[in-house]
Write an enzyme that holds these catalytic residues in place. Structure first.
Site, PDB file in Angstrom:
ATOM      1  N   LEU A  35      -1.172  -3.190   3.063  1.00 57.13           N
ATOM      2  CA  LEU A  35      -1.330  -2.479   4.075  1.00 57.13           C
ATOM      3  C   LEU A  35      -0.181  -2.451   4.436  1.00 57.13           C
ATOM      4  CD1 LEU A  35      -3.681  -4.812   6.041  1.00 57.13           C
ATOM      5  CD2 LEU A  35      -4.206  -2.241   6.138  1.00 57.13           C
ATOM      6  N   SER A 108      -1.548   2.775  -1.567  1.00 55.15           N
ATOM      7  CA  SER A 108      -2.569   2.544  -2.332  1.00 55.15           C
ATOM      8  C   SER A 108      -4.436   2.306  -2.339  1.00 55.15           C
ATOM      9  CB  SER A 108      -2.632   2.275  -3.884  1.00 55.15           C
ATOM     10  OG  SER A 108      -1.680   1.346  -3.597  1.00 55.15           O
TER      11      SER A 108
END
Length: 199
Positions: A35, A108
């Site tokens: 995150l 990602s």
């Protein structure tokens, strides 16, 4: 986009193994995922600094920095996120082919995209590092003030708020950044690379 048969691949005069021999170490990609605010970039740079001190050829590709240049034409819709990761995967492959250690720090968020990048590399050249941190801790840190903006509706498609993050199912390393210091986390990664004969 399909492959154009008129574009021919030109083999390199110097092989990847030759470049690795010159550098004195193997090459691979360390793919930091997690995150926003989990500590990916800080950890990647800490590992990079330790590699540098050991004389290892390495370089960090940071998600924010890349969007100032190579990927400045991309937004944060799903399609753009996929293309963002695809491009970085290809750039990372070039670095690995040149005999260097490449560290990528990108949220990602989607497993499929990370698996797409992993598929570009033979076994032993791609290591997924999950920088695990609870959402509430990332929000408390909020180093860029992005969570506050996302909660206020000023940013759309923000991972962890109104866009999902798919945690890795079987990462090569897990660093719990709310429980492990950056220095200790970097040491864990360096030691693992040494134990695997990468460096």
């Amino acid at each position: 986009m399909t492959h154009n048969p008129n574009i021919i691949w030109h083999p390199a005069a110097i092989s990847k193994s030759d470049r690795q021999s010159l550098n004195g170490h193997k090459s691979c990609v360390l793919w930091f995922t997690g995150l926003s605010g989990s500590g990916k970039s800080v950890l990647a740079n800490a590992v990079d600094e330790k590699l540098y001190r050991k004389g290892i050829q390495s370089y960090v590709l940071d998600g924010d920095n890349i969007r100032h240049g190579l990927n400045k034409d991309l937004g944060f819709q799903t399609g753009d996120r996929i293309e963002n990761i695809r491009r970085i995967g290809e750039v990372a492959k070039l670095f690995v082919d040149s005999g260097q250690m490449i560290l990528t720090a990108f949220i990602s968020p989607f497993r499929e995209d990370r698996d797409m990048v992993r598929a570009l590399f033979p076994k032993g050249e791609f290591f997924e590092i999950y920088v695990k941190c609870p959402l509430h801790v990332c929000e408390q840190r909020d180093p860029k003030g992005l969570y506050k903006k996302a909660r206020n509706g000023e940013i759309k498609h923000f991972t962890g708020i109104d866009s999902p993050y798919e945690a890795p199912l079987s990462p090569d390393f897990i660093i719990e950044s709310d429980q492990t210091s950056i220095s200790d986390g970097a040491d864990l990664i360096i030691n693992a690379l040494q134990n695997r004969g990468i460096i």
